[in-house]
Scaffold this motif. Sequence first.
Motif, PDB file in Angstrom:
ATOM      1  N   VAL A  44      36.779  56.558  32.704  1.00 24.34           N
ATOM      2  CA  VAL A  44      37.705  57.752  32.504  1.00 24.34           C
ATOM      3  C   VAL A  44      37.722  58.676  33.836  1.00 24.34           C
ATOM      4  CG1 VAL A  44      38.454  59.961  31.729  1.00 24.34           C
ATOM      5  CG2 VAL A  44      37.743  57.988  30.082  1.00 24.34           C
ATOM      6  N   ILE A  45      38.633  58.542  34.535  1.00 22.40           N
ATOM      7  CA  ILE A  45      38.633  59.295  35.919  1.00 22.40           C
ATOM      8  C   ILE A  45      39.233  60.551  36.194  1.00 22.40           C
ATOM      9  CG2 ILE A  45      39.139  58.816  38.499  1.00 22.40           C
ATOM     10  CD1 ILE A  45      38.594  56.139  38.136  1.00 22.40           C
ATOM     11  N   VAL A  46      38.775  61.743  36.468  1.00 22.96           N
ATOM     12  CA  VAL A  46      39.343  63.108  36.676  1.00 22.96           C
ATOM     13  C   VAL A  46      38.896  63.644  38.149  1.00 22.96           C
ATOM     14  CG1 VAL A  46      39.280  65.234  35.734  1.00 22.96           C
ATOM     15  CG2 VAL A  46      38.622  63.302  34.186  1.00 22.96           C
ATOM     16  N   CYS A  47      39.958  63.850  38.936  1.00 25.35           N
ATOM     17  CA  CYS A  47      39.949  64.498  40.139  1.00 25.35           C
ATOM     18  C   CYS A  47      40.145  65.935  40.138  1.00 25.35           C
ATOM     19  CB  CYS A  47      40.725  63.661  40.993  1.00 25.35           C
ATOM     20  SG  CYS A  47      40.625  64.363  42.847  1.00 25.35           S
ATOM     21  N   ALA A  48      39.231  66.612  40.371  1.00 26.09           N
ATOM     22  CA  ALA A  48      39.496  68.271  40.423  1.00 26.09           C
ATOM     23  C   ALA A  48      39.342  68.831  42.047  1.00 26.09           C
ATOM     24  CB  ALA A  48      38.439  68.543  39.502  1.00 26.09           C
ATOM     25  N   LYS A  49      40.219  69.696  41.985  1.00 24.77           N
ATOM     26  CA  LYS A  49      40.041  70.778  43.239  1.00 24.77           C
ATOM     27  C   LYS A  49      40.165  72.157  42.918  1.00 24.77           C
ATOM     28  CE  LYS A  49      41.359  71.159  48.189  1.00 24.77           C
ATOM     29  NZ  LYS A  49      40.233  70.523  48.773  1.00 24.77           N
ATOM     30  N   ASN A  50      39.040  72.833  42.677  1.00 27.70           N
ATOM     31  CA  ASN A  50      39.092  74.304  42.325  1.00 27.70           C
ATOM     32  C   ASN A  50      39.965  74.471  41.014  1.00 27.70           C
ATOM     33  OD1 ASN A  50      38.205  75.056  45.052  1.00 27.70           O
ATOM     34  ND2 ASN A  50      40.330  74.862  45.885  1.00 27.70           N
ATOM     35  N   GLU A  51      39.180  73.752  40.112  1.00 16.97           N
ATOM     36  CA  GLU A  51      39.431  73.952  38.603  1.00 16.97           C
ATOM     37  C   GLU A  51      38.317  74.152  37.678  1.00 16.97           C
ATOM     38  OE1 GLU A  51      42.519  73.142  37.488  1.00 16.97           O
ATOM     39  OE2 GLU A  51      43.777  72.006  38.740  1.00 16.97           O
ATOM     40  N   GLU A  52      37.715  75.061  38.345  1.00 13.25           N
ATOM     41  CA  GLU A  52      36.416  75.568  37.729  1.00 13.25           C
ATOM     42  C   GLU A  52      36.842  76.002  36.122  1.00 13.25           C
ATOM     43  OE1 GLU A  52      33.369  79.370  37.460  1.00 13.25           O
ATOM     44  OE2 GLU A  52      34.727  78.952  39.400  1.00 13.25           O
ATOM     45  N   GLU A  53      37.769  76.711  35.783  1.00 19.01           N
ATOM     46  CA  GLU A  53      37.841  77.224  34.339  1.00 19.01           C
ATOM     47  C   GLU A  53      38.504  75.935  33.548  1.00 19.01           C
ATOM     48  OE1 GLU A  53      36.731  80.055  33.082  1.00 19.01           O
ATOM     49  OE2 GLU A  53      36.228  80.330  35.339  1.00 19.01           O
TER      50      GLU A  53
END
Length: 367
Positions: A44-53
């Motif tokens: 399962v792949i999740v890419c995040a940029k500035n998604e802290e909450e």
Amino acid sequence: MLIYIFYFFIAIVIIQLFYYLGIFGKFAFSKPQNIKQQNIPVSVIVCAKNEEENVKKYIPLLAEQNYPDFEIVLIDDASSDETLEVFEEFEKQYSNIRLVKVQNNEAFWGNKKYALTLGIKASKKDYLLFTDADCYPTSKEWITAMTSQFTEEKTIILGYGGYEKERSLLNKIIRFETVLTAVQYFSWAKAGLPYMGVGRNLAYKKEEFFNVNGFIEHIQVRSGDDDLFVNQAANKANTTIAYNPEGFTYSRPKQSYSEWFIQKRRHVTTANHYKFFDKIQLSLFYSSQLFFFLLVIVLLSFQFQWIAVLALLATRYTIAWIVMGFSAGKLRERDLKIWFPVVEMVLIFTQINIFITNIFSKPVHWK
């Protein structure tokens, strides 16, 4: 002149009926989809940029999936908030989490495709399941529902990513547009002509990624890690759809019309890079919608063949309403059926506004 306008109107109605009955009906009237756990290994792949909450809330929902063999690849795309720190805590907490830290690269500055490529290469499983950092699955059977559609031949799975229900007209517009988009790409996939998918809920075998050299063909396009990839890699033989409600994902919709408008501008710009046929069929559908309403107004204003015009108007609306109603039911969006006439008009003129706006300025992409 009016007789020619009337004939043109008839042609437009035929085109609309072809789309709603001939194409969209393939999904609307399809049988409910069962799921069967296959136990194939999944990343399962999740890419995040500035998604802290968001990642604080949603990563545990992914980690607690009822599935025997999966890992979660968390990609921090050079976030400036605490996203990386949150990911590091999850890595300590869950043994099946793999963390990929992306540093800004001068050649691929702020390019999500670059970050995803690193994550895909770091993954250890042969089957990949994608969702966004602001999305969450509807159940603990999400992985099972999506991967149940994999076969030896079907190696690209198009899923549904919806939006939370809220009490506002904007929310209904956003959700209806999402349903209409899903009906389109689901139906064309069932017709053997898949053209897009959404990164909120998409799965494919890793070899499909490398068969087309990843995102390299459209790496210069800042968006399209989902739909442009599918447009390039998907075909009749290797693509199918997953629409069992256990396999849906949801996210919070935009809270203002201006935010949503900016989002749709990006989507329309990306669609300009689709294959020629896909651009033509999309353009024909949306232009026929517009001409349908304009010609109705013109013909009724002059009361030209008004009985026939009203009959065609009623026929088109009845069929479209039935098809979209069945489709909305399959996607658990039944409340949208009664709003169909209103939101359709809003969407048509939003499309016109987007087209004009994009001529004079370029939309902003990945954060």
